[in-house]
Design an enzyme around this catalytic site. Sequence first.
Site, mmCIF file in Angstrom:
data_model
loop_
_atom_site.group_PDB
_atom_site.id
_atom_site.type_symbol
_atom_site.label_atom_id
_atom_site.label_comp_id
_atom_site.label_asym_id
_atom_site.label_seq_id
_atom_site.Cartn_x
_atom_site.Cartn_y
_atom_site.Cartn_z
ATOM 1 N N HIS A 1 60.381 39.390 29.070
ATOM 2 C CA HIS A 1 59.480 40.556 29.510
ATOM 3 C C HIS A 1 59.607 41.711 30.237
ATOM 4 O O HIS A 1 59.100 42.582 30.988
ATOM 5 C CB HIS A 1 58.134 39.773 30.164
ATOM 6 C CG HIS A 1 58.324 39.460 31.335
ATOM 7 N ND1 HIS A 1 59.353 37.681 31.621
ATOM 8 C CD2 HIS A 1 57.975 39.032 32.749
ATOM 9 C CE1 HIS A 1 59.527 37.609 32.941
ATOM 10 N NE2 HIS A 1 58.296 38.410 33.949
HETATM 11 C C1 UD1 Z 1 54.750 40.160 36.834
HETATM 12 C C2 UD1 Z 1 55.623 40.317 37.881
HETATM 13 C C3 UD1 Z 1 57.006 39.946 37.208
HETATM 14 C C4 UD1 Z 1 56.741 37.838 36.708
HETATM 15 C C5 UD1 Z 1 55.946 38.557 35.518
HETATM 16 C C6 UD1 Z 1 55.260 36.945 35.132
HETATM 17 C C7 UD1 Z 1 55.138 42.201 39.607
HETATM 18 C C8 UD1 Z 1 56.652 43.292 39.725
HETATM 19 N N1 UD1 Z 1 56.043 41.758 38.114
HETATM 20 O O1 UD1 Z 1 54.819 40.752 35.697
HETATM 21 O O2 UD1 Z 1 57.427 39.432 38.946
HETATM 22 O O3 UD1 Z 1 58.030 37.645 36.525
HETATM 23 O O4 UD1 Z 1 54.406 38.420 36.096
HETATM 24 O O5 UD1 Z 1 54.495 36.709 34.073
HETATM 25 O O6 UD1 Z 1 54.965 41.396 40.469
HETATM 26 N N2 UD1 Z 1 48.665 40.733 31.408
HETATM 27 C C9 UD1 Z 1 47.603 40.836 30.215
HETATM 28 N N3 UD1 Z 1 47.111 39.454 31.134
HETATM 29 C C10 UD1 Z 1 46.881 39.100 32.211
HETATM 30 C C11 UD1 Z 1 48.147 40.139 33.749
HETATM 31 C C12 UD1 Z 1 48.734 41.442 33.036
HETATM 32 O O7 UD1 Z 1 47.760 40.832 29.176
HETATM 33 O O8 UD1 Z 1 47.132 38.250 32.811
HETATM 34 C C13 UD1 Z 1 49.582 43.029 31.018
HETATM 35 C C14 UD1 Z 1 49.100 43.881 31.721
HETATM 36 O O9 UD1 Z 1 47.595 44.009 31.058
HETATM 37 C C15 UD1 Z 1 50.053 44.450 31.692
HETATM 38 C C16 UD1 Z 1 51.337 43.659 31.346
HETATM 39 O O10 UD1 Z 1 50.570 42.012 31.056
HETATM 40 O O11 UD1 Z 1 49.847 45.425 30.662
HETATM 41 C C17 UD1 Z 1 51.912 43.655 32.838
HETATM 42 O O12 UD1 Z 1 51.460 42.172 33.956
HETATM 43 P P1 UD1 Z 1 51.959 42.643 35.259
HETATM 44 O O13 UD1 Z 1 51.170 41.201 35.944
HETATM 45 O O14 UD1 Z 1 51.294 44.217 36.096
HETATM 46 O O15 UD1 Z 1 53.443 42.490 35.534
HETATM 47 P P2 UD1 Z 1 54.208 41.641 34.616
HETATM 48 O O16 UD1 Z 1 54.899 42.000 33.709
HETATM 49 O O17 UD1 Z 1 53.245 40.506 33.964
#
Ligand code: UD1
Length: 369
Positions: A205
Site C-alpha cells: 500500500h
Molecule cells: C495511512 C498511513 C500509513 C499507514 C497506513 C495503514 C499516513 C501518512 N499514512 O496510509 O503510514 O501505513 O495508513 O493503512 O498517515 N481510505 C478508505 N477507507 C479508510 C481510509 C482510507 O477507503 O478508512 C482510502 C482513502 O480514501 C485514500 C486511501 O485510502 O484514498 C489512503 O488513505 P490515507 O489515510 O490517506 O493513507 P493510507 O495510504 O491508508
Amino acid sequence: MKIVHIVGARPNFMKIAPVIHAFERTGEVEQVLVHTGQHYDEELSNYFFDDLGLPRPDVNLGVGSGSHGVQTGRVMIALEPVLERERPDWVFTVGDVNSTVAAALVAAKLGIRVAHVEAGLRSGDWTMPEEINRVVTDRLSDALFTTESSADENLAREGVPAERVHFVGNVMIDTLERHRAAAAALGVAEGMGLPPKGYLLVTLHRPSNVDEPERLAAMLAALGEVVMGTELPVVIPLHPRTSARVRELGIESLLGPLVVLPPLRYLDFLGLMQDAAGVITDSGGIQEETTVLGVPCITVRPNTERPVTLTHGTNQLYDGDPHGLLDVVREALLSERSEVRPPLWDGHAAERIARITLDLGGKGDSAPE
Ligand code: UD1
C-alpha cells in the site's frame, strides 16, 4: 493523572491497546481516547476496536481522507478545542501517520506534554510521508518510548536529551503475544482451504509501490510469476488505496492469479501470517510481527526504519526489478527460521511505559521545558 490518547489509522490501534490496558491496571490514571477518523472504514478501523478490546473512542473527530495538508490540518483544527477542554497531563501519540504528527503539534503548542510511542525510527528517506511525521513528532515530544537501539542512536544523533528517551520494547509485540493463540484457534487458513505453510501472504500500500502506474503493474505481474514459479497460492488482502489505483488503471486482470481479499480484521490477518510460508510486504509493522513469528519476510522497499528486523529477525529488503522477486522468494523459502528475538520484545513494553509515565508524574509534578 489524566492522559489523552490519539489514534487515527489502522496501525495505531494495535499499538495503543496495550498502553491503555496497562494504565487501566494501575488504577491511577483517567484516560480519554480520541479517534481522529483518518481511517473510517469498518475493515480499517471499527473491527479493530472489537478485536483488540479497545474502549469506544470518547471523541471521534471524523476527519476522513484528503491530501496530507488537508488531513493533518483537519486533525489539528478539530483536536485543539478537545485538548483545551480536557487539559490532560500528557498526550499520547503513536507511530508515524498524519494523525500522529498533527496531535503532537497541537499538544506542544498548548504546552501539554507529548509522549511518543515508537519514537526514533528513521528510514532516512524523505520521500516517505511517515519519515517527516516521525522526525517532527519526536522533536516535539517530552517522553520518547523506543522499540530498538537504532532508535536511541538516531535520537542521540539528532540532539534529543537522553533523559527524555526510554527504551521500552515493542507494544505491537505486546498485542501480538496477547492475541496469537486466539488468532491460531480461528483456523483462517484452513477455512480458506490454504495448506499450513503452503501459501504466501502479501500486503502492498505504500505510495512508492502503488502510486506509480508502471511500478504497481510490474509488482502485480511479478506476484503472478511467483504463483507460477513456486506453485504456492499468493494471498493479498487489498488496501483501499491499492484497490483504487488498480481500478483507475484498469489492470484488474493482473490480480487474476492471486487470491484477493478485502482488508482483514486483526485476528484473521495474524492467523494467516502465523501459518504462511513467507510474507511479501511494504508495511512497517509486519516486518516486526513476522520477526517474532519466525516467518520469512521480504520487504519490497529500498530501506527500513526497523533495522533490528534485519539483524535479529527474518526480514530482508528487496528493491530490485520486480521480475527478480521470484528468485528472492525461492531463496527465502529455503532459509532457516530464526528464533532470535530483538531485546525487550517480550510482551511487556506497555507496562514499562505506564510505570515510567507515572514516575515522570503529572503537570503539577514537574514543568515541561
Ligand atoms: C495511512 C498511513 C500509513 C499507514 C497506513 C495503514 C499516513 C501518512 N499514512 O496510509 O503510514 O501505513 O495508513 O493503512 O498517515 N481510505 C478508505 N477507507 C479508510 C481510509 C482510507 O477507503 O478508512 C482510502 C482513502 O480514501 C485514500 C486511501 O485510502 O484514498 C489512503 O488513505 P490515507 O489515510 O490517506 O493513507 P493510507 O495510504 O491508508
